[in-house]
Design an enzyme around this catalytic site. Sequence first.
Site, mmCIF file in Angstrom:
data_model
loop_
_atom_site.group_PDB
_atom_site.id
_atom_site.type_symbol
_atom_site.label_atom_id
_atom_site.label_comp_id
_atom_site.label_asym_id
_atom_site.label_seq_id
_atom_site.Cartn_x
_atom_site.Cartn_y
_atom_site.Cartn_z
ATOM 1 N N CYS A 71 0.848 -1.200 0.000
ATOM 2 C CA CYS A 71 0.000 0.000 0.000
ATOM 3 C C CYS A 71 0.883 1.250 0.000
ATOM 4 C CB CYS A 71 -0.895 -0.009 1.242
ATOM 5 S SG CYS A 71 -1.806 1.522 1.477
ATOM 6 N N CYS A 77 0.042 5.867 7.260
ATOM 7 C CA CYS A 77 -1.319 5.599 7.731
ATOM 8 C C CYS A 77 -1.259 4.892 9.088
ATOM 9 C CB CYS A 77 -2.029 4.719 6.703
ATOM 10 S SG CYS A 77 -3.688 4.225 7.181
ATOM 11 N N CYS A 154 -7.913 0.867 0.023
ATOM 12 C CA CYS A 154 -7.292 0.334 1.241
ATOM 13 C C CYS A 154 -7.152 -1.162 0.980
ATOM 14 C CB CYS A 154 -8.173 0.609 2.453
ATOM 15 S SG CYS A 154 -7.601 -0.289 3.916
ATOM 16 N N GLU A 261 -23.379 -10.029 27.503
ATOM 17 C CA GLU A 261 -22.796 -8.961 26.688
ATOM 18 C C GLU A 261 -23.245 -7.616 27.244
ATOM 19 O OE1 GLU A 261 -20.662 -8.388 23.984
ATOM 20 O OE2 GLU A 261 -21.314 -6.305 24.229
ATOM 21 N N ASP A 304 -14.539 -14.407 25.492
ATOM 22 C CA ASP A 304 -13.878 -13.722 24.382
ATOM 23 C C ASP A 304 -13.822 -12.227 24.705
ATOM 24 O OD1 ASP A 304 -12.919 -12.921 21.924
ATOM 25 O OD2 ASP A 304 -14.792 -13.256 20.850
ATOM 26 N N CYS A 331 -7.721 -11.443 22.086
ATOM 27 C CA CYS A 331 -7.165 -10.610 21.011
ATOM 28 C C CYS A 331 -5.960 -9.835 21.518
ATOM 29 C CB CYS A 331 -8.217 -9.694 20.398
ATOM 30 S SG CYS A 331 -9.074 -8.697 21.594
#
Length: 380
Positions: A71, A77, A154, A261, A304, A331
């Site tokens: 890119c 960016c 992108c 949640e 999660d 994550c």
Amino acid sequence: MVSSSQIKIKIEKLAIGGAGIARHDGLVIFVPLAAPGDELLVELTTQKKNFAEARIIEILKPGPARREPPCPVALVCGGCNWQQITEEEQRRQKESLVLETIKKFNPSLDFDYLPLKESPRVFRYRNRIQPKFKTGKFGFFARNSHEIVEITDCPITEEALTQKFPEVKAWVAAKNSKDLLRLEMYISDQEEVRYGLITDEDDGVGFSQVNRFQNEDLLKTALECAGDSTYKQIFDLYAGSGNFTFPLLNKYKNSPVTAVELNPKLVERGRAQNKDKRLRYFLSDVESFMKRATITNQDLVLLDPPRAGASEYIMRALAAGKPEKIIYISCHPVSLARDLKWFFEWSQKLGHKYRLSRVQAFEMFPQTDHVETIAELRVD
Ligand SMILES: C[S@@+](CC[C@H](N)C(=O)[O-])C[C@H]1O[C@@H](n2cnc3c(N)ncnc32)[C@H](O)[C@@H]1O
């Protein structure tokens, strides 16, 4: 102390957060946009007692995995920070970062560490993005800045979205606003491109998995980890709009499933998707939920959490409940490693024996330092 602000260094490896790491005069130096093996002339930008940050002045000798970023705006960016590194090396670095981080927090923990799962796509995988618009400029924030880097494409975003950039730019320009406008564009479950403004009143979609191609394997692996037990209850903590909830509900036909949640929009979407009587969808903070939940030794708990991870209270409550199996989808390797530490400390104090039976990193976000990990814990 390093006196000259410009020094020559060699990058050893990459760190959590994406920067390259080098050592110089007993100082650890973090260098954004570096590649392993790079020999660099850098300028120190921050210097603390034990570490410093530096920016690249010149690449004296590129490392073996350095490449020209595909890119054209990758180096300015704020989106991708690893495009200057080949995909093979990105995967290698992520695989070892996850392992090293878990080991650092839990030196005596033994576990099966499976090879990282590659993403089916390394470009054109993102199905949700948040571009910005101000004074005629449409794009993303520059690295560490609120300046807008203009874009016409992108390469990590699905083409269905990037093809709409001219339309979206014209739509937002017609608002004639002087303010910075934040947008969200995504591909809906019905495969339609949707876009709109994100405001204080409306924060957009909320969470969704952005790499649907790799999400399939993540779901398959989570179900594989869950195995063939007949669970008395199944809990999906930090459930979003049900990415794991519904596959669990489908696979374990006789088990009640509880999803928890915090985001009302996601709970509403989850509740609307399935009216099965076995499913309970709680709008709640997970910690508050754990204060009243009764977890038994015949249960499955999948969690999660966001990047910050869970908490010591939650890991302690899980250890106390002693569920048959826990599947932790993470994550962020640091919060995963810290939560595992809390979990094993509390299990030991409570006299409950658990095994970390499997850990596997997943490439969900190619061209960036972000990595997803599945950890499976079972009663020994
Ligand atoms: C990494 S996402 C996972 C969502 C879902 N499992 C998926 O795969 O789409 C984490 C989710 O946790 C939710 N969340 C964040 N903090 C929370 C909390 N304290 N209690 C409950 N949910 C929370 C977020 O809104 C987000 O939907």
